[in-house]
Design a protein around this motif. Structure first.
Motif, PDB file in Angstrom:
ATOM      1  N   GLY A 172       0.818  -1.210   0.000  1.00 20.37           N
ATOM      2  CA  GLY A 172       0.000   0.000   0.000  1.00 20.37           C
ATOM      3  C   GLY A 172       0.850   1.257   0.000  1.00 20.37           C
ATOM      4  O   GLY A 172       0.519   2.246  -0.673  1.00 20.37           O
ATOM      5  N   GLY A 173       1.953   1.235   0.752  1.00 21.74           N
ATOM      6  CA  GLY A 173       2.862   2.373   0.762  1.00 21.74           C
ATOM      7  C   GLY A 173       3.444   2.642  -0.614  1.00 21.74           C
ATOM      8  O   GLY A 173       3.552   3.796  -1.051  1.00 21.74           O
ATOM      9  N   PHE A 174       3.795   1.567  -1.308  1.00 24.99           N
ATOM     10  CA  PHE A 174       4.310   1.697  -2.670  1.00 24.99           C
ATOM     11  C   PHE A 174       3.255   2.315  -3.587  1.00 24.99           C
ATOM     12  O   PHE A 174       3.537   3.244  -4.350  1.00 24.99           O
ATOM     13  N   PHE A 175       2.028   1.812  -3.496  1.00 21.70           N
ATOM     14  CA  PHE A 175       0.977   2.267  -4.399  1.00 21.70           C
ATOM     15  C   PHE A 175       0.604   3.723  -4.133  1.00 21.70           C
ATOM     16  O   PHE A 175       0.371   4.505  -5.069  1.00 21.70           O
ATOM     17  N   GLY A 176       0.543   4.104  -2.856  1.00 19.29           N
ATOM     18  CA  GLY A 176       0.241   5.495  -2.534  1.00 19.29           C
ATOM     19  C   GLY A 176       1.298   6.441  -3.074  1.00 19.29           C
ATOM     20  O   GLY A 176       0.980   7.530  -3.582  1.00 19.29           O
ATOM     21  N   ALA A 177       2.566   6.027  -2.997  1.00 20.63           N
ATOM     22  CA  ALA A 177       3.653   6.834  -3.545  1.00 20.63           C
ATOM     23  C   ALA A 177       3.556   6.902  -5.065  1.00 20.63           C
ATOM     24  O   ALA A 177       3.822   7.952  -5.678  1.00 20.63           O
ATOM     25  N   PHE A 178       3.172   5.789  -5.682  1.00 15.96           N
ATOM     26  CA  PHE A 178       2.995   5.763  -7.139  1.00 15.96           C
ATOM     27  C   PHE A 178       1.909   6.741  -7.573  1.00 15.96           C
ATOM     28  O   PHE A 178       2.075   7.483  -8.555  1.00 15.96           O
ATOM     29  N   LEU A 179       0.785   6.776  -6.853  1.00 13.87           N
ATOM     30  CA  LEU A 179      -0.296   7.709  -7.179  1.00 13.87           C
ATOM     31  C   LEU A 179       0.173   9.157  -7.033  1.00 13.87           C
ATOM     32  O   LEU A 179      -0.210  10.028  -7.822  1.00 13.87           O
ATOM     33  N   THR A 180       0.997   9.410  -6.008  1.00 17.38           N
ATOM     34  CA  THR A 180       1.544  10.755  -5.827  1.00 17.38           C
ATOM     35  C   THR A 180       2.400  11.152  -7.026  1.00 17.38           C
ATOM     36  O   THR A 180       2.313  12.281  -7.521  1.00 17.38           O
ATOM     37  N   TRP A 181       3.220  10.232  -7.486  1.00 16.32           N
ATOM     38  CA  TRP A 181       4.063  10.506  -8.653  1.00 16.32           C
ATOM     39  C   TRP A 181       3.201  10.815  -9.882  1.00 16.32           C
ATOM     40  O   TRP A 181       3.503  11.750 -10.630  1.00 16.32           O
ATOM     41  N   LEU A 182       2.121  10.052 -10.071  1.00 19.20           N
ATOM     42  CA  LEU A 182       1.226  10.325 -11.198  1.00 19.20           C
ATOM     43  C   LEU A 182       0.634  11.732 -11.104  1.00 19.20           C
ATOM     44  O   LEU A 182       0.544  12.453 -12.101  1.00 19.20           O
ATOM     45  N   ALA A 183       0.225  12.109  -9.907  1.00 23.27           N
ATOM     46  CA  ALA A 183      -0.416  13.410  -9.727  1.00 23.27           C
ATOM     47  C   ALA A 183       0.566  14.559  -9.925  1.00 23.27           C
ATOM     48  O   ALA A 183       0.187  15.630 -10.431  1.00 23.27           O
ATOM     49  N   TYR A 184       1.820  14.357  -9.540  1.00 24.57           N
ATOM     50  CA  TYR A 184       2.820  15.433  -9.577  1.00 24.57           C
ATOM     51  C   TYR A 184       3.904  15.183 -10.620  1.00 24.57           C
ATOM     52  O   TYR A 184       4.993  15.758 -10.530  1.00 24.57           O
ATOM     53  N   LYS A 185       3.601  14.369 -11.618  1.00 22.21           N
ATOM     54  CA  LYS A 185       4.595  13.971 -12.606  1.00 22.21           C
ATOM     55  C   LYS A 185       5.300  15.172 -13.252  1.00 22.21           C
ATOM     56  O   LYS A 185       6.528  15.213 -13.359  1.00 22.21           O
ATOM     57  N   ASP A 186       4.556  16.168 -13.666  1.00 20.28           N
ATOM     58  CA  ASP A 186       5.146  17.340 -14.306  1.00 20.28           C
ATOM     59  C   ASP A 186       6.016  18.134 -13.337  1.00 20.28           C
ATOM     60  O   ASP A 186       7.025  18.733 -13.734  1.00 20.28           O
ATOM     61  N   HIS A 187       5.637  18.127 -12.076  1.00 16.40           N
ATOM     62  CA  HIS A 187       6.392  18.891 -11.074  1.00 16.40           C
ATOM     63  C   HIS A 187       7.687  18.179 -10.683  1.00 16.40           C
ATOM     64  O   HIS A 187       8.662  18.841 -10.321  1.00 16.40           O
ATOM     65  N   PHE A 188       7.683  16.857 -10.765  1.00 19.73           N
ATOM     66  CA  PHE A 188       8.943  16.137 -10.594  1.00 19.73           C
ATOM     67  C   PHE A 188       9.918  16.527 -11.705  1.00 19.73           C
ATOM     68  O   PHE A 188      11.113  16.709 -11.459  1.00 19.73           O
ATOM     69  N   GLU A 189       9.415  16.660 -12.907  1.00 22.86           N
ATOM     70  CA  GLU A 189      10.282  17.037 -14.024  1.00 22.86           C
ATOM     71  C   GLU A 189      10.729  18.495 -13.927  1.00 22.86           C
ATOM     72  O   GLU A 189      11.803  18.860 -14.395  1.00 22.86           O
ATOM     73  N   ALA A 190       9.894  19.334 -13.282  1.00 28.35           N
ATOM     74  CA  ALA A 190      10.242  20.745 -13.120  1.00 28.35           C
ATOM     75  C   ALA A 190      11.205  20.988 -11.966  1.00 28.35           C
ATOM     76  O   ALA A 190      11.704  22.101 -11.791  1.00 28.35           O
ATOM     77  N   THR A 191      11.453  19.954 -11.174  1.00 25.18           N
ATOM     78  CA  THR A 191      12.362  20.053 -10.031  1.00 25.18           C
ATOM     79  C   THR A 191      13.667  19.359 -10.376  1.00 25.18           C
ATOM     80  O   THR A 191      13.662  18.182 -10.740  1.00 25.18           O
ATOM     81  N   GLU A 192      14.787  20.060 -10.243  1.00 22.18           N
ATOM     82  CA  GLU A 192      16.070  19.509 -10.660  1.00 22.18           C
ATOM     83  C   GLU A 192      16.784  18.735  -9.555  1.00 22.18           C
ATOM     84  O   GLU A 192      17.490  17.771  -9.831  1.00 22.18           O
ATOM     85  N   ASP A 193      16.605  19.151  -8.316  1.00 25.40           N
ATOM     86  CA  ASP A 193      17.375  18.559  -7.221  1.00 25.40           C
ATOM     87  C   ASP A 193      16.895  17.153  -6.881  1.00 25.40           C
ATOM     88  O   ASP A 193      15.719  16.953  -6.533  1.00 25.40           O
ATOM     89  N   GLY A 194      17.799  16.175  -6.950  1.00 27.28           N
ATOM     90  CA  GLY A 194      17.438  14.791  -6.682  1.00 27.28           C
ATOM     91  C   GLY A 194      17.068  14.533  -5.236  1.00 27.28           C
ATOM     92  O   GLY A 194      16.181  13.716  -4.944  1.00 27.28           O
ATOM     93  N   THR A 195      17.703  15.204  -4.292  1.00 26.12           N
ATOM     94  CA  THR A 195      17.389  15.014  -2.875  1.00 26.12           C
ATOM     95  C   THR A 195      15.983  15.496  -2.558  1.00 26.12           C
ATOM     96  O   THR A 195      15.257  14.881  -1.765  1.00 26.12           O
ATOM     97  N   THR A 196      15.578  16.588  -3.177  1.00 28.36           N
ATOM     98  CA  THR A 196      14.213  17.089  -2.990  1.00 28.36           C
ATOM     99  C   THR A 196      13.200  16.065  -3.483  1.00 28.36           C
ATOM    100  O   THR A 196      12.176  15.818  -2.832  1.00 28.36           O
TER     101      THR A 196
END
Length: 254
Positions: free
Chosen positions: A92-116
Motif C-alpha cells: 500500500g505504501g508503494f501504491f500510494g507513492a505511485f499515485l503521488t508521482w502520477l499526480a505530480y509527474k510534471d512537477h517532478f520534471e520541473a524540479t532539478e534537485d534529486g534530494t528534494t
C-alpha cells in the motif's frame, strides 16, 4: 472486505495524503510550494484520519507495521497475522507513492534537485547521525504506539481495580469509545508527533511509510533521480519496530 485488502487501501490512502502534501510543499511550481512544516504535518494527520475512518471497520486500520507489531506484543493481535498485514502495508505504501508521482509527474520534471525528489518519497535526516536518528525514531514511535494502545482501549477502572470497556445498564451492554471517530485522536497524535519531534528525521514512525515509497522512488522513471539512499533505509524500519515493542511492554506493565 478482506482485512489485508483493507490494510493495502488504508496505507495507500495514508501515503497518497502524506507523500502528496510533501510534494505540494517542496516540488517546484506547485500551488503549495514553500507552505511549510505545519502544512506537511497536518497533511499526514489527515491521511491517518481518512485511512483509519474508512478502513478501521475492516482491519483495524493499522496502516503501519509498528502498530501491528505493537498490538501483537501487547497481546491484542494474533502473531500469525503480523507478516501478511505488514506485506499489505508495504504494498500500500508503494501504491500510494505511485499515485503521488502520477499526480505530480510534471512537477517532478520541473524540479532539478534529486534530494528534494527523494524527500517526497522517503525520510531524510537533517543531521545524519545514525545513533541519534535511531533514538529519535524510537522515541517518536514509542509515543505513537503507547498512545494508540490507550486510545484503542477506552474504559475505566471500577472500585475493585478492574478495567472495564463496557457497562451493563438495564440489561443492555454499552461500550465506551467514539466509534469511527476514534480515528480523530490518532490523527491528532500523529500531527502532534510531527510538530514536536519530526524535525531531526522527518518522523517516519512507520516502516511501510518509508520502505514502500523508497522502493517506488527506485523504480519509477523520472529525471535527475539521484540515490534512493538505501544506507539510511534501515533506521526507519528497525527503530519504529523497537519503539513499538517498548511501548507495548510498557503498556502491559502499566
Amino acid at each position: 472486505m478482506n482485512p489485508f485488502l483493507a490494510e493495502f487501501i488504508g496505507t495507500s490512502i495514508l501515503l497518497l495524503f502524506g507523500c502528496g502534501v510533501v510534494a505540494n510543499v517542496i516540488l517546484n511550481k506547485t500551488k503549495g510550494n514553500n507552505s511549510g512544516w505545519i502544512v506537511i504535518t497536518w497533511g499526514w494527520g489527515m491521511g491517518v484520519f481518512i485511512a483509519v475512518y474508512t478502513m478501521g471497520q475492516f482491519s483495524g486500520a493499522h496502516i503501519n507495521p509498528a502498530v501491528t507489531i505493537g498490538l501483537a506484543t501487547a497481546g491484542l493481535f494474533e502473531w500469525g497475522m503480523v507478516v501478511p498485514y505488514i506485506l499489505a502495508q508495504i504494498a500500500g505504501g508503494f501504491f500510494g507513492a505511485f499515485l503521488t508521482w502520477l499526480a505530480y509527474k510534471d512537477h517532478f520534471e520541473a524540479t532539478e534537485d534529486g534530494t528534494t525528489k527523494l524527500a517526497v518519497f522517503s525520510t531524510i535526516p537533517e543531521i545524519r547521525n545514525y545513533s541519534s536518528n535511531f533514538i529519535t525514531e524510537t522515541i517518536g514511535t514509542f509515543i505513537l504506539i503507547f498512545g494508540v494502545l490507550y486510545l484503542s482501549n477506552p474504559g475505566f477502572i471500577d472500585v475493585d481495580g478492574q478495567f472495564l470497556s463496557t457497562i451493563t445498564i438495564s440489561g443492555e451492554e454499552i461500550g465506551f469509545g467514539l466509534g469511527s471517530l476514534a480515528a480523530l485522536p490518532v490523527a491528532l497524535l500523529v500531527f502532534g508527533i510531527g510538530l514536536a519531534i519530526g524535525g531531526p528525521t522527518g518522523y517516519a514512525i512507520n516502516p511501510a511509510r518509508d520502505l514502500g515509497p523508497r522502493i517506488a522512488h527506485a523504480l519509477l522513471p523520472f529525471s535527475n533521480k539521484g540515490s534512493s539512499d538505501w544506507a539510511y533505509s534501515w533506521v526507519p524500519i528497525v527503530a519504529p519496530s523497537v519503539g513499538a515493542v517498548l511501548a507495548a511492554l510498557a503498556f502491559r506493565i502499566l
